[in-house]
Design an enzyme around this catalytic site. Structure first.
Site, PDB file in Angstrom:
ATOM      1  N   ASP A   1      -4.761   9.507  90.933  1.00 41.42           N
ATOM      2  CA  ASP A   1      -4.719  10.899  91.486  1.00 41.42           C
ATOM      3  C   ASP A   1      -5.641  10.750  92.734  1.00 41.42           C
ATOM      4  O   ASP A   1      -6.959  10.353  92.685  1.00 41.42           O
ATOM      5  CB  ASP A   1      -4.988  11.914  90.516  1.00 41.42           C
ATOM      6  CG  ASP A   1      -4.964  13.448  91.330  1.00 41.42           C
ATOM      7  OD1 ASP A   1      -4.288  13.352  92.530  1.00 41.42           O
ATOM      8  OD2 ASP A   1      -5.326  14.349  90.919  1.00 41.42           O
TER       9      ASP A   1
ATOM     10  N   SER B   1      -4.913  22.025  89.248  1.00 40.66           N
ATOM     11  CA  SER B   1      -4.520  21.619  90.492  1.00 40.66           C
ATOM     12  C   SER B   1      -4.920  22.721  91.310  1.00 40.66           C
ATOM     13  O   SER B   1      -6.154  23.086  91.446  1.00 40.66           O
ATOM     14  CB  SER B   1      -3.182  21.280  90.457  1.00 40.66           C
ATOM     15  OG  SER B   1      -2.591  20.832  91.746  1.00 40.66           O
TER      16      SER B   1
ATOM     17  N   HIS C   1      -1.857  12.564  88.639  1.00 44.61           N
ATOM     18  CA  HIS C   1      -2.024  14.107  88.912  1.00 44.61           C
ATOM     19  C   HIS C   1      -0.854  14.789  87.972  1.00 44.61           C
ATOM     20  O   HIS C   1       0.247  14.294  88.164  1.00 44.61           O
ATOM     21  CB  HIS C   1      -1.860  14.321  90.182  1.00 44.61           C
ATOM     22  CG  HIS C   1      -1.879  15.861  90.567  1.00 44.61           C
ATOM     23  ND1 HIS C   1      -3.163  16.224  91.001  1.00 44.61           N
ATOM     24  CD2 HIS C   1      -1.154  16.707  90.799  1.00 44.61           C
ATOM     25  CE1 HIS C   1      -3.013  17.751  91.256  1.00 44.61           C
ATOM     26  NE2 HIS C   1      -1.990  17.981  91.289  1.00 44.61           N
TER      27      HIS C   1
END
Length: 321
Positions: free
Chosen positions: A258, A164, A288
């Protein structure tokens, strides 16, 4: 001031209000709420089916930011030899989390990829805005390369990656290294469901019910970057880089459900077009953060893929193992 200048200033002001809708004090309040939520959710975090035993220690490495905390992992079987190093950066939207989020998985990487893992506890926004974390992480990698004897690493075999926001930072470090003539011997990068475009309004990105909420994504962006110019800087939004030629080989991972998957796929394609060897893997049906919560079998597949690509990169690069 002429009419054109007035119009330009007005446009910049409107764009600023749209892109940065939160006062700094409100930002800090909302950010703390999300940090508290993450802390509560950590009890549901995935753990590997088997956690290998590796040597782990905590160090403070000297950087221009007053010292940076890192966690270091080393497989027992290599205590008396020099081995490659993988530098890891955790996620958390640039505003929350710490190195412990990836602790158990860094143990897996150290054992399966047969390398030292250095897990960076970088400084967080909004207290530390862009580009602090980028340069801090870069300085950690440089220190490792300049002092390989400290952790018995092979300085010609350095890989970097993150998850991320950490994937964004890893990508930015590689771009910064390219700007500086590849002074650091980074041979591989892992980009795991990273935000690679902080300029585009999250409301304009693909929408899924499992995706990061638009309000939350805007909060992350506004916490990290100060201005529109910052948001367009390739070190904050790697998709805005003019050229990717000369970057290290890469593993790019995205999650189908995502909102960041499209920009991850686009970046992987741009890397390929620039002549970079890329492995691209989109995990179907996954949201995600799937490597840290959700289906353990799928998460382990992704982590093992990271390990195996690292091991492959280390074995193919020059220099002694």
């Amino acid at each position: 001031m002429d009419r054109q200048t007035i119009a330009q200033k007005f446009q910049e002001r409107i764009l600023g209000l749209l892109f940065y809708p939160y006062h700094s004090r409100i930002l800090q309040t909302f950010t703390q709420k999300w940090r508290d939520r993450i802390d509560r959710d950590r009890s549901n975090a995935l753990e590997p089916s088997t956690i290998p035993f590796v040597q782990r220690e905590e160090k403070i490495l000297p950087t221009s930011y007053g010292g940076t905390r890192v966690l270091i992992y080393r497989p027992d079987k290599t205590l008396n030899s020099s081995i490659p190093v993988y530098v890891n950066m955790h996620g958390g939207g640039f505003v929350m989390g710490n190195a412990e989020m990836d602790d158990v998985w860094c143990r897996v990487i150290a054992d399966r990829a047969n390398c030292v893992v250095v897990n960076i506890d970088y400084r967080l926004a909004p207290q530390h805005k862009f580009p602090t974390a980028v340069y801090e992480c870069y300085e950690v990698v440089k220190w490792l390369v300049d002092h390989p004897e400290q952790f018995s690493i092979t300085p010609q075999k350095v890989a970097i990656g993150g998850h991320s926001a950490g994937g964004n930072l890893a990508t930015a470090v590689c771009l910064l290294n390219l700007e500086r003539g590849n002074e650091l011997p980074i041979i591989y990068q892992i980009i795991d469901y990273a935000p690679l475009d902080l300029h585009t309004d999250p409301a304009l990105k693909p929408s899924f019910k499992e995706a990061i909420p638009v309000k939350m994504a805007r909060l992350f962006n506004a916490s990290y970057v100060e201005t529109e110019e910052d948001a367009r800087n390739p070190l904050a939004s790697p998709l805005f880089a003019e050229s990717l030629q000369g970057l290290p080989d890469a593993l790019v991972i995205t999650a189908e459900r995502d909102s960041l998957a499209a920009e991850g796929e686009q970046y992987a394609e741009r890397l390929k077009q620039a002549g970079v060897k890329v492995t691209y893997k989109d995990y179907k049906g996954m949201p995600h953060g799937f490597t840290h919560a959700g289906d353990l079998a799928v998460a382990e597949h992704a982590w093992h893929l990271m390990c195996d690509k690292l091991k492959e990169a280390f074995s193919e690069s020059c220099g002694p193992m």
